[in-house]
Design an enzyme around this catalytic site. Structure first.
Site, PDB file in Angstrom:
ATOM      1  N   GLY A  34     -23.593  76.928 -53.008  1.00  0.00           N
ATOM      2  CA  GLY A  34     -24.531  77.681 -52.179  1.00  0.00           C
ATOM      3  C   GLY A  34     -23.818  78.896 -51.616  1.00  0.00           C
ATOM      4  N   VAL A  35     -24.295  79.347 -50.451  1.00  0.00           N
ATOM      5  CA  VAL A  35     -23.787  80.602 -49.883  1.00  0.00           C
ATOM      6  C   VAL A  35     -22.298  80.505 -49.552  1.00  0.00           C
ATOM      7  N   HIS A  43     -29.098 112.132 -54.003  1.00  0.00           N
ATOM      8  CA  HIS A  43     -28.464 111.928 -55.303  1.00  0.00           C
ATOM      9  C   HIS A  43     -27.019 112.396 -55.255  1.00  0.00           C
ATOM     10  N   ALA A 102     -18.894  72.279 -49.040  1.00  0.00           N
ATOM     11  CA  ALA A 102     -19.827  73.298 -48.517  1.00  0.00           C
ATOM     12  C   ALA A 102     -21.237  72.936 -48.975  1.00  0.00           C
ATOM     13  N   LYS A 117     -16.136  87.468 -43.805  1.00  0.00           N
ATOM     14  CA  LYS A 117     -16.240  88.826 -44.362  1.00  0.00           C
ATOM     15  C   LYS A 117     -14.878  89.517 -44.337  1.00  0.00           C
ATOM     16  N   ALA A 119     -27.343  84.644 -38.788  1.00  0.00           N
ATOM     17  CA  ALA A 119     -26.994  85.190 -37.480  1.00  0.00           C
ATOM     18  C   ALA A 119     -28.062  86.152 -36.959  1.00  0.00           C
ATOM     19  N   GLU A 137     -21.963  71.523 -58.225  1.00  0.00           N
ATOM     20  CA  GLU A 137     -23.264  71.684 -57.566  1.00  0.00           C
ATOM     21  C   GLU A 137     -24.188  70.556 -58.013  1.00  0.00           C
ATOM     22  N   GLY A 151     -23.991  72.506 -46.955  1.00  0.00           N
ATOM     23  CA  GLY A 151     -25.044  72.822 -45.995  1.00  0.00           C
ATOM     24  C   GLY A 151     -24.581  72.613 -44.559  1.00  0.00           C
ATOM     25  N   VAL A 197     -20.908  64.386 -56.913  1.00  0.00           N
ATOM     26  CA  VAL A 197     -19.599  63.822 -56.554  1.00  0.00           C
ATOM     27  C   VAL A 197     -19.810  62.392 -56.065  1.00  0.00           C
TER      28      VAL A 197
HETATM   29  P1  FAD Z   1     -23.690  79.161 -33.386  1.00  0.00           P
HETATM   30  O1  FAD Z   1     -23.135  80.442 -33.847  1.00  0.00           O
HETATM   31  O2  FAD Z   1     -23.315  77.926 -34.109  1.00  0.00           O
HETATM   32  O3  FAD Z   1     -23.353  79.038 -31.847  1.00  0.00           O
HETATM   33  C1  FAD Z   1     -23.673  77.920 -31.099  1.00  0.00           C
HETATM   34  C2  FAD Z   1     -22.739  77.865 -29.906  1.00  0.00           C
HETATM   35  O4  FAD Z   1     -23.208  76.864 -29.019  1.00  0.00           O
HETATM   36  C3  FAD Z   1     -21.307  77.461 -30.276  1.00  0.00           C
HETATM   37  O5  FAD Z   1     -20.416  78.372 -29.711  1.00  0.00           O
HETATM   38  C4  FAD Z   1     -21.151  76.077 -29.681  1.00  0.00           C
HETATM   39  O6  FAD Z   1     -19.830  75.806 -29.236  1.00  0.00           O
HETATM   40  C5  FAD Z   1     -22.104  76.150 -28.503  1.00  0.00           C
HETATM   41  N1  FAD Z   1     -22.593  74.848 -28.063  1.00  0.00           N
HETATM   42  C6  FAD Z   1     -23.144  73.872 -28.837  1.00  0.00           C
HETATM   43  N2  FAD Z   1     -23.521  72.829 -28.074  1.00  0.00           N
HETATM   44  C7  FAD Z   1     -23.202  73.150 -26.809  1.00  0.00           C
HETATM   45  C8  FAD Z   1     -23.337  72.490 -25.570  1.00  0.00           C
HETATM   46  N3  FAD Z   1     -23.911  71.288 -25.473  1.00  0.00           N
HETATM   47  N4  FAD Z   1     -22.876  73.103 -24.462  1.00  0.00           N
HETATM   48  C9  FAD Z   1     -22.296  74.327 -24.527  1.00  0.00           C
HETATM   49  N5  FAD Z   1     -22.145  75.009 -25.664  1.00  0.00           N
HETATM   50  C10 FAD Z   1     -22.602  74.427 -26.785  1.00  0.00           C
HETATM   51  N6  FAD Z   1     -24.923  84.217 -41.183  1.00  0.00           N
HETATM   52  C11 FAD Z   1     -25.263  85.492 -41.484  1.00  0.00           C
HETATM   53  O7  FAD Z   1     -26.332  85.955 -41.089  1.00  0.00           O
HETATM   54  N7  FAD Z   1     -24.418  86.288 -42.223  1.00  0.00           N
HETATM   55  C12 FAD Z   1     -23.238  85.828 -42.683  1.00  0.00           C
HETATM   56  O8  FAD Z   1     -22.510  86.571 -43.343  1.00  0.00           O
HETATM   57  C13 FAD Z   1     -22.871  84.494 -42.395  1.00  0.00           C
HETATM   58  N8  FAD Z   1     -21.695  84.002 -42.820  1.00  0.00           N
HETATM   59  C14 FAD Z   1     -21.338  82.723 -42.494  1.00  0.00           C
HETATM   60  C15 FAD Z   1     -20.133  82.228 -42.971  1.00  0.00           C
HETATM   61  C16 FAD Z   1     -19.746  80.940 -42.667  1.00  0.00           C
HETATM   62  C17 FAD Z   1     -18.440  80.416 -43.192  1.00  0.00           C
HETATM   63  C18 FAD Z   1     -20.581  80.128 -41.848  1.00  0.00           C
HETATM   64  C19 FAD Z   1     -20.157  78.742 -41.476  1.00  0.00           C
HETATM   65  C20 FAD Z   1     -21.782  80.608 -41.375  1.00  0.00           C
HETATM   66  C21 FAD Z   1     -22.178  81.908 -41.706  1.00  0.00           C
HETATM   67  N9  FAD Z   1     -23.395  82.429 -41.286  1.00  0.00           N
HETATM   68  C22 FAD Z   1     -23.760  83.708 -41.614  1.00  0.00           C
HETATM   69  C23 FAD Z   1     -24.332  81.643 -40.467  1.00  0.00           C
HETATM   70  C24 FAD Z   1     -24.206  82.058 -38.979  1.00  0.00           C
HETATM   71  O9  FAD Z   1     -22.869  81.878 -38.567  1.00  0.00           O
HETATM   72  C25 FAD Z   1     -25.148  81.218 -38.136  1.00  0.00           C
HETATM   73  O10 FAD Z   1     -26.467  81.356 -38.635  1.00  0.00           O
HETATM   74  C26 FAD Z   1     -25.117  81.691 -36.695  1.00  0.00           C
HETATM   75  O11 FAD Z   1     -23.817  81.586 -36.153  1.00  0.00           O
HETATM   76  C27 FAD Z   1     -26.090  80.874 -35.857  1.00  0.00           C
HETATM   77  O12 FAD Z   1     -26.032  81.315 -34.545  1.00  0.00           O
HETATM   78  P2  FAD Z   1     -26.366  80.351 -33.321  1.00  0.00           P
HETATM   79  O13 FAD Z   1     -26.097  81.185 -32.111  1.00  0.00           O
HETATM   80  O14 FAD Z   1     -27.677  79.750 -33.505  1.00  0.00           O
HETATM   81  O15 FAD Z   1     -25.308  79.180 -33.408  1.00  0.00           O
HETATM   82  P1  NAD Z   2     -26.291  76.078 -48.732  1.00  0.00           P
HETATM   83  O1  NAD Z   2     -27.513  75.330 -48.443  1.00  0.00           O
HETATM   84  O2  NAD Z   2     -26.358  77.542 -48.969  1.00  0.00           O
HETATM   85  O3  NAD Z   2     -25.584  75.482 -50.032  1.00  0.00           O
HETATM   86  C1  NAD Z   2     -25.226  74.141 -50.145  1.00  0.00           C
HETATM   87  C2  NAD Z   2     -25.222  73.784 -51.603  1.00  0.00           C
HETATM   88  O4  NAD Z   2     -24.649  72.502 -51.732  1.00  0.00           O
HETATM   89  C3  NAD Z   2     -26.624  73.711 -52.198  1.00  0.00           C
HETATM   90  O5  NAD Z   2     -26.663  74.429 -53.398  1.00  0.00           O
HETATM   91  C4  NAD Z   2     -26.848  72.224 -52.402  1.00  0.00           C
HETATM   92  O6  NAD Z   2     -27.686  71.931 -53.499  1.00  0.00           O
HETATM   93  C5  NAD Z   2     -25.434  71.750 -52.638  1.00  0.00           C
HETATM   94  N1  NAD Z   2     -25.213  70.346 -52.325  1.00  0.00           N
HETATM   95  C6  NAD Z   2     -25.726  69.617 -51.305  1.00  0.00           C
HETATM   96  N2  NAD Z   2     -25.246  68.358 -51.329  1.00  0.00           N
HETATM   97  C7  NAD Z   2     -24.411  68.287 -52.397  1.00  0.00           C
HETATM   98  C8  NAD Z   2     -23.596  67.268 -52.936  1.00  0.00           C
HETATM   99  N3  NAD Z   2     -23.544  66.063 -52.379  1.00  0.00           N
HETATM  100  N4  NAD Z   2     -22.862  67.553 -54.034  1.00  0.00           N
HETATM  101  C9  NAD Z   2     -22.891  68.790 -54.601  1.00  0.00           C
HETATM  102  N5  NAD Z   2     -23.654  69.798 -54.119  1.00  0.00           N
HETATM  103  C10 NAD Z   2     -24.387  69.550 -53.029  1.00  0.00           C
HETATM  104  O7  NAD Z   2     -25.283  75.725 -47.537  1.00  0.00           O
HETATM  105  P2  NAD Z   2     -23.854  76.295 -47.196  1.00  0.00           P
HETATM  106  O8  NAD Z   2     -23.339  77.128 -48.307  1.00  0.00           O
HETATM  107  O9  NAD Z   2     -23.056  75.155 -46.700  1.00  0.00           O
HETATM  108  O10 NAD Z   2     -24.183  77.241 -45.985  1.00  0.00           O
HETATM  109  C11 NAD Z   2     -24.754  76.689 -44.795  1.00  0.00           C
HETATM  110  C12 NAD Z   2     -25.609  77.684 -44.091  1.00  0.00           C
HETATM  111  O11 NAD Z   2     -24.829  78.735 -43.552  1.00  0.00           O
HETATM  112  C13 NAD Z   2     -26.632  78.292 -45.007  1.00  0.00           C
HETATM  113  O12 NAD Z   2     -27.905  77.893 -44.586  1.00  0.00           O
HETATM  114  C14 NAD Z   2     -26.490  79.756 -44.864  1.00  0.00           C
HETATM  115  O13 NAD Z   2     -27.697  80.346 -44.484  1.00  0.00           O
HETATM  116  C15 NAD Z   2     -25.466  79.970 -43.763  1.00  0.00           C
HETATM  117  N6  NAD Z   2     -24.517  80.962 -44.272  1.00  0.00           N
HETATM  118  C16 NAD Z   2     -24.971  82.219 -44.479  1.00  0.00           C
HETATM  119  C17 NAD Z   2     -24.130  83.154 -45.030  1.00  0.00           C
HETATM  120  C18 NAD Z   2     -24.647  84.527 -45.276  1.00  0.00           C
HETATM  121  O14 NAD Z   2     -25.662  84.878 -44.701  1.00  0.00           O
HETATM  122  N7  NAD Z   2     -23.989  85.332 -46.093  1.00  0.00           N
HETATM  123  C19 NAD Z   2     -22.834  82.806 -45.375  1.00  0.00           C
HETATM  124  C20 NAD Z   2     -22.425  81.512 -45.173  1.00  0.00           C
HETATM  125  C21 NAD Z   2     -23.278  80.589 -44.610  1.00  0.00           C
END
Ligand code: FAD
Ligand code: NAD
Length: 478
Positions: free
Chosen positions: A190-191, A451, A276, A58, A327, A211, A278, A245
């Site tokens: 995706g996202v 408004h 990206a 963000k 999150a 995609e 998933g 791909v």
């Molecule tokens: P995580 O945040 O992955 O935390 C897990 C933690 O556990 C990590 O710190 C890891 O090091 C630790 N851990 C793992 N295994 C062990 C172990 N064996 N021992 C000790 N520690 C361990 N979600 C949103 O809602 N809004 C967004 O805008 C958004 N943007 C995103 C953008 C990106 C680029 C990405 C990658 C994700 C985004 N997400 C977003 C998704 C969001 O980050 C996750 O859904 C969220 O972080 C999940 O929280 P969690 O606590 O389950 O896991």
């Molecule tokens: P995603 O599932 O949103 O998108 C992945 C995309 O890749 C899908 O459209 C899928 O069809 C495509 N895909 C899969 N395999 C492929 C291949 N071999 N070739 C081409 N396309 C392929 O997953 P993401 O964007 O990686 O995000 C992962 C997770 O992180 C999501 O579940 C999302 O909820 C979370 N996230 C959330 C936010 C947010 O809340 N704003 C932001 C980033 C990530």
């Protein structure tokens, strides 16, 4: 006698750290085990969300949006800027500063609330015990009355595009590019693909998104996905659907990508390629085989609606369990679990979890889509309001998109709201609150909205459900 904790939590992402703070607030003795280390080998709290997810992405989305706005959108206001420049290292430094401010903030909150942070890799043993191995190989076993697994998720990798962290990168690498790639390839629309693709597109990259599916954003309402697709096309995101791909090769500092689509086999050359496609649960080596914990067929820890695993007193929350990888879903599950441990009757309402894609405009949704409702045979009424008819959106020169409100045809109860448009994330939250209170579309229609605000578009969409919108010609008559 080693001390016994009421709760030991593995992972300090939004699922784990929020659960830890809440547990401490409820008077429980709590430890949080985290394996993440910073460059100086200090424990780094915050998980994916704070370190390499929600927050840094963000930060870059906001910086790049401001840059693109100054470069492209000020003339209409009568403002002339000679030449807008972007200092990428400064942009990245701002992002890093925000991350350390927030992760440091969790350290402070742990201290304030009396949560014990323990650095190391955690593993659940039988009988709610947690073995922790630190980065020097020292092992300790924590005794706990309850264990919460919040180990999160990691990016999925695909064989035709192995990550090398230089040319072929994942979402973490895409947050750290030190210069704007001239041509940027993204596998997966995706996202993450859309958010990080947008960042670098705004900064000047030519972005091609490959995609695999034939449908764009299949989890979204079809009308919203179509509207969003048109807007992204206008912004110059080249989204190619049905693109599989099949191989990549790094040649002279560039990545050659071969993919197949309905048109046959194609080759593209990129400066960087983001994969990206998933995320998957990080469930390897997390529990002993006799612990009683089980995985489902996709590798998520199996839990019931209350996030209880099959092992007594062991819970799992967040990305490591079924459901949306978000999150706020993660943190609310963490709160629910510790409240239940503390003897409260907490439950999570999975029907009211919003999801947002932070492109510009944003895409936000809560509840069911028109297609899901039709598939379930549920009759619904739909109200749509375009931002092009919103005075506030026009005043802001930000009027792409629509609000789509869906209500039960019989009861008028709101079943879903889907928005692509300015501030969609904040607008949908109003409907989340309404749905949480079991509101009808009429309840929203009877509510007074200030408004001129963007919120009026939500009001008008609620009115439109019964053909009573004021600022558009209604299709339906009463
Ligand atoms: P995580 O945040 O992955 O935390 C897990 C933690 O556990 C990590 O710190 C890891 O090091 C630790 N851990 C793992 N295994 C062990 C172990 N064996 N021992 C000790 N520690 C361990 N979600 C949103 O809602 N809004 C967004 O805008 C958004 N943007 C995103 C953008 C990106 C680029 C990405 C990658 C994700 C985004 N997400 C977003 C998704 C969001 O980050 C996750 O859904 C969220 O972080 C999940 O929280 P969690 O606590 O389950 O896991
Ligand atoms: P995603 O599932 O949103 O998108 C992945 C995309 O890749 C899908 O459209 C899928 O069809 C495509 N895909 C899969 N395999 C492929 C291949 N071999 N070739 C081409 N396309 C392929 O997953 P993401 O964007 O990686 O995000 C992962 C997770 O992180 C999501 O579940 C999302 O909820 C979370 N996230 C959330 C936010 C947010 O809340 N704003 C932001 C980033 C990530």
């Amino acid at each position: 006698m080693p001390e016994k904790y009421d709760v030991v939590i593995i992972g300090s992402g939004p699922a784990g750290y929020v659960a830890a703070i809440k547990a401490a607030q409820l008077g429980l003795k709590v430890a949080c085990v985290e394996q993440w280390l910073d460059d100086s080998d200090n424990m780094q709290l915050g998980g994916t969300c704070l370190n390499v997810g929600c927050i840094p992405s963000k930060a870059l989305l906001d910086s790049s949006h401001k840059f693109a706005d100054v470069r492209d959108n000020l003339a209409v206001h009568g403002i002339t800027v000679k030449k807008a420049d972007i200092d990428i290292p400064a942009m990245l430094a701002r992002k890093d500063q925000i991350v350390s401010q927030l992760t440091g903030g969790i350290t402070g909150l742990f201290k304030h609330n009396g949560v014990t942070p323990i650095s190391g890799v955690g593993k659940v043993l039988v009988g709610a015990k947690v073995e922790v191995t630190d980065n020097k190989g020292n092992v300790q076993v924590l005794d706990a009355s309850n264990v919460i697994i919040a180990a999160g998720s990691v990016p999925v990798s695909i064989a035709p595009a192995p990550i090398d962290d230089e040319h072929i990168i994942d979402s973490t690498g895409a947050l750290m590019l030190t210069e704007v790639p001239v041509r940027l390839g993204v596998i997966g629309a995706g996202v993450i693909g859309l958010e990080l693709g947008s960042v670098w597109r705004r900064l000047g990259s030519e972005v091609v998104m490959l995609e695999a599916l034939d449908e764009f954003l299949p989890m979204m309402d079809v009308q919203i996905a179509k509207e969003a697709g048109k807007i992204f096309k206008k912004q110059g995101l080249d989204i190619r659907l049905g693109a599989r791909v099949i191989g990549t090769e790094v040649k002279k500092g560039k990545v050659e990508v071969t993919y197949t689509s309905a048109g046959g086999e194609h080759t593209e050359l990129f400066d960087k390629l983001i994969v990206a496609v998933g995320r998957r649960p990080r469930s390897e080596d997390l529990f002993s085989s006799d612990s009683g914990i089980t995985l489902d067929e996709r590798g998520f820890i199996y839990v019931n609606d209350n996030c209880e695993t099959e092992a007594p007193h062991v819970y799992a929350v967040g990305d490591i369990v079924r459901g949306l990888m978000l999150a706020h879903k993660a943190s609310e599950e963490g709160v629910m679990v510790v409240e239940r441990i503390a003897g409260k009757q907490a439950q999570m309402n999975y029907d009211c979890v919003p999801s947002v894609i932070y492109t510009h405009p944003e895409i936000a949704a809560v509840g069911q889509t028109e297609q899901e409702l039709k598939a379930d045979g549920i009759e619904c009424k739909i109200g749509v309001f375009p931002f092009a008819a919103s005075g506030r959106a026009l005043a802001a020169n930000d009027s792409d998109g629509i609000v789509k409100m869906i209500a039960d045809a019989e009861t008028d109860r709101i079943l879903g709201c889907h928005i692509v448009g300015p501030s969609a994330a904040d607008l949908v939250q109003q409907v989340v609150i309404a749905m949480e209170f079991g509101s009808s579309a009429e309840d929203l229609a009877l509510t007074v909205f200030g408004h001129p605000t963007l919120s009026e578009a939500v009001h008008e969409a609620a009115l439109a459900v019964d053909g009573q919108a004021i600022h558009i010609a209604n299709r339906k008559k009463r």
